[in-house]
Design a protein around this motif. Sequence first.
Motif, PDB file in Angstrom:
ATOM      1  N   GLU A  15       0.804  -1.222   0.000  1.00  0.00           N
ATOM      2  CA  GLU A  15       0.000   0.000   0.000  1.00  0.00           C
ATOM      3  C   GLU A  15       0.837   1.272   0.000  1.00  0.00           C
ATOM      4  N   GLU A  16       1.951   1.260   0.715  1.00  0.00           N
ATOM      5  CA  GLU A  16       2.767   2.463   0.823  1.00  0.00           C
ATOM      6  C   GLU A  16       4.243   2.062   0.777  1.00  0.00           C
ATOM      7  N   LYS A  17       5.068   2.858   0.104  1.00  0.00           N
ATOM      8  CA  LYS A  17       6.489   2.536  -0.031  1.00  0.00           C
ATOM      9  C   LYS A  17       7.356   3.637   0.567  1.00  0.00           C
ATOM     10  N   LYS A  80      13.407   8.850   8.300  1.00  0.00           N
ATOM     11  CA  LYS A  80      13.100  10.065   9.037  1.00  0.00           C
ATOM     12  C   LYS A  80      12.084   9.736  10.127  1.00  0.00           C
ATOM     13  N   LYS A  81      12.111  10.519  11.195  1.00  0.00           N
ATOM     14  CA  LYS A  81      11.246  10.272  12.350  1.00  0.00           C
ATOM     15  C   LYS A  81       9.766  10.310  11.968  1.00  0.00           C
ATOM     16  N   LYS A  82       9.421  11.202  11.055  1.00  0.00           N
ATOM     17  CA  LYS A  82       8.030  11.333  10.608  1.00  0.00           C
ATOM     18  C   LYS A  82       7.576  10.055   9.885  1.00  0.00           C
ATOM     19  N   GLU A  83       8.455   9.515   9.018  1.00  0.00           N
ATOM     20  CA  GLU A  83       8.131   8.286   8.295  1.00  0.00           C
ATOM     21  C   GLU A  83       8.021   7.100   9.254  1.00  0.00           C
ATOM     22  N   LEU A  84       8.909   7.044  10.241  1.00  0.00           N
ATOM     23  CA  LEU A  84       8.879   5.972  11.214  1.00  0.00           C
ATOM     24  C   LEU A  84       7.589   6.012  12.037  1.00  0.00           C
ATOM     25  N   GLY A  85       7.138   7.220  12.374  1.00  0.00           N
ATOM     26  CA  GLY A  85       5.876   7.380  13.096  1.00  0.00           C
ATOM     27  C   GLY A  85       4.691   6.910  12.274  1.00  0.00           C
ATOM     28  N   LYS A  86       4.721   7.206  10.978  1.00  0.00           N
ATOM     29  CA  LYS A  86       3.660   6.772  10.071  1.00  0.00           C
ATOM     30  C   LYS A  86       3.599   5.246   9.994  1.00  0.00           C
ATOM     31  N   ILE A  87       4.773   4.615   9.943  1.00  0.00           N
ATOM     32  CA  ILE A  87       4.851   3.151   9.893  1.00  0.00           C
ATOM     33  C   ILE A  87       4.329   2.543  11.198  1.00  0.00           C
ATOM     34  N   GLN A  88       4.700   3.129  12.326  1.00  0.00           N
ATOM     35  CA  GLN A  88       4.239   2.607  13.609  1.00  0.00           C
ATOM     36  C   GLN A  88       2.729   2.698  13.751  1.00  0.00           C
ATOM     37  N   GLN A  89       2.121   3.763  13.219  1.00  0.00           N
ATOM     38  CA  GLN A  89       0.664   3.890  13.258  1.00  0.00           C
ATOM     39  C   GLN A  89      -0.001   2.792  12.443  1.00  0.00           C
ATOM     40  N   LYS A  90       0.549   2.506  11.244  1.00  0.00           N
ATOM     41  CA  LYS A  90      -0.012   1.468  10.386  1.00  0.00           C
ATOM     42  C   LYS A  90       0.124   0.079  11.018  1.00  0.00           C
ATOM     43  N   LEU A  91       1.249  -0.154  11.717  1.00  0.00           N
ATOM     44  CA  LEU A  91       1.486  -1.470  12.320  1.00  0.00           C
ATOM     45  C   LEU A  91       0.485  -1.784  13.430  1.00  0.00           C
ATOM     46  N   LYS A  92      -0.083  -0.742  14.028  1.00  0.00           N
ATOM     47  CA  LYS A  92      -1.074  -0.964  15.083  1.00  0.00           C
ATOM     48  C   LYS A  92      -2.366  -1.542  14.518  1.00  0.00           C
ATOM     49  N   GLU A  93      -2.627  -1.281  13.226  1.00  0.00           N
ATOM     50  CA  GLU A  93      -3.805  -1.867  12.578  1.00  0.00           C
ATOM     51  C   GLU A  93      -3.546  -3.345  12.328  1.00  0.00           C
ATOM     52  N   ILE A  98       5.835  -4.854   7.636  1.00  0.00           N
ATOM     53  CA  ILE A  98       6.832  -4.123   6.857  1.00  0.00           C
ATOM     54  C   ILE A  98       7.584  -5.136   6.011  1.00  0.00           C
ATOM     55  N   ILE A  99       7.598  -4.938   4.703  1.00  0.00           N
ATOM     56  CA  ILE A  99       8.195  -5.884   3.777  1.00  0.00           C
ATOM     57  C   ILE A  99       9.354  -5.229   3.037  1.00  0.00           C
ATOM     58  N   PRO A 100      10.544  -5.873   3.013  1.00  0.00           N
ATOM     59  CA  PRO A 100      11.637  -5.364   2.175  1.00  0.00           C
ATOM     60  C   PRO A 100      11.329  -5.664   0.713  1.00  0.00           C
ATOM     61  N   LEU A 101      11.349  -4.650  -0.141  1.00  0.00           N
ATOM     62  CA  LEU A 101      10.980  -4.817  -1.552  1.00  0.00           C
ATOM     63  C   LEU A 101      12.186  -4.920  -2.474  1.00  0.00           C
ATOM     64  N   GLY A 116       8.027  -1.576   2.069  1.00  0.00           N
ATOM     65  CA  GLY A 116       6.619  -1.294   1.845  1.00  0.00           C
ATOM     66  C   GLY A 116       5.764  -1.739   3.006  1.00  0.00           C
ATOM     67  N   MET A 117       4.661  -1.021   3.201  1.00  0.00           N
ATOM     68  CA  MET A 117       3.661  -1.434   4.179  1.00  0.00           C
ATOM     69  C   MET A 117       2.694  -2.338   3.441  1.00  0.00           C
ATOM     70  N   GLY A 118       2.579  -3.570   3.886  1.00  0.00           N
ATOM     71  CA  GLY A 118       1.758  -4.524   3.159  1.00  0.00           C
ATOM     72  C   GLY A 118       0.792  -5.255   4.048  1.00  0.00           C
ATOM     73  N   LYS A 119      -0.244  -5.767   3.401  1.00  0.00           N
ATOM     74  CA  LYS A 119      -1.247  -6.582   4.057  1.00  0.00           C
ATOM     75  C   LYS A 119      -1.211  -7.940   3.371  1.00  0.00           C
ATOM     76  N   GLY A 120      -1.167  -9.015   4.139  1.00  0.00           N
ATOM     77  CA  GLY A 120      -1.046 -10.352   3.583  1.00  0.00           C
ATOM     78  C   GLY A 120      -2.215 -10.737   2.687  1.00  0.00           C
ATOM     79  N   LYS A 121      -1.896 -11.460   1.616  1.00  0.00           N
ATOM     80  CA  LYS A 121      -2.935 -11.947   0.714  1.00  0.00           C
ATOM     81  C   LYS A 121      -3.443 -13.291   1.206  1.00  0.00           C
ATOM     82  N   LYS A 122      -4.695 -13.571   0.926  1.00  0.00           N
ATOM     83  CA  LYS A 122      -5.264 -14.880   1.202  1.00  0.00           C
ATOM     84  C   LYS A 122      -4.862 -15.821   0.076  1.00  0.00           C
TER      85      LYS A 122
END
Length: 127
Positions: A15-17, A80-93, A98-101, A116-122
């Motif tokens: 979803e996000e890189k 950057k701290k801002k990007e890390l904060g964004k990632i931490q917020q997404k991980l709470k969902e 976090i996937i190395p691309l 990338g921030m990813g969600k597992g596929k079925k």
Amino acid sequence: MEIKNRSASYEYFIEEKFDAGMVLTGTEVKAIRDGRVSFNDSYCLIDHNELYIKGLHISPYEYGSYANHNPTRERKLLLKKKELGKIQQKLKEKGYTIIPLSIYFNERGYAKMKIGMGKGKKLHDKR
């Protein structure tokens, strides 16, 4: 030159890189330039507000001497701290990881990793 994690887009909806710098030793950089990297079983995690990659296999540099590196050591990723904060917020969902691309060298010669921030596929999504 770019080394890609081919299974990432097959296993996850990306979803996000982000582009992260990598803390590497000299022999690791030379081995990456030779393309001797394997993404099998590699994953990212956040520990004490710092991002690390585990399980990334960078083969030892064949011309390295006593200063050669450990192939599967834990490596720090720089964001950057801002990007890390964004990632931490997404991980709470639920379901996000976090996937190395890919690993590449930028125009200044620094090794970078695209994550990338990813969600597992079925199982039925993997077509």
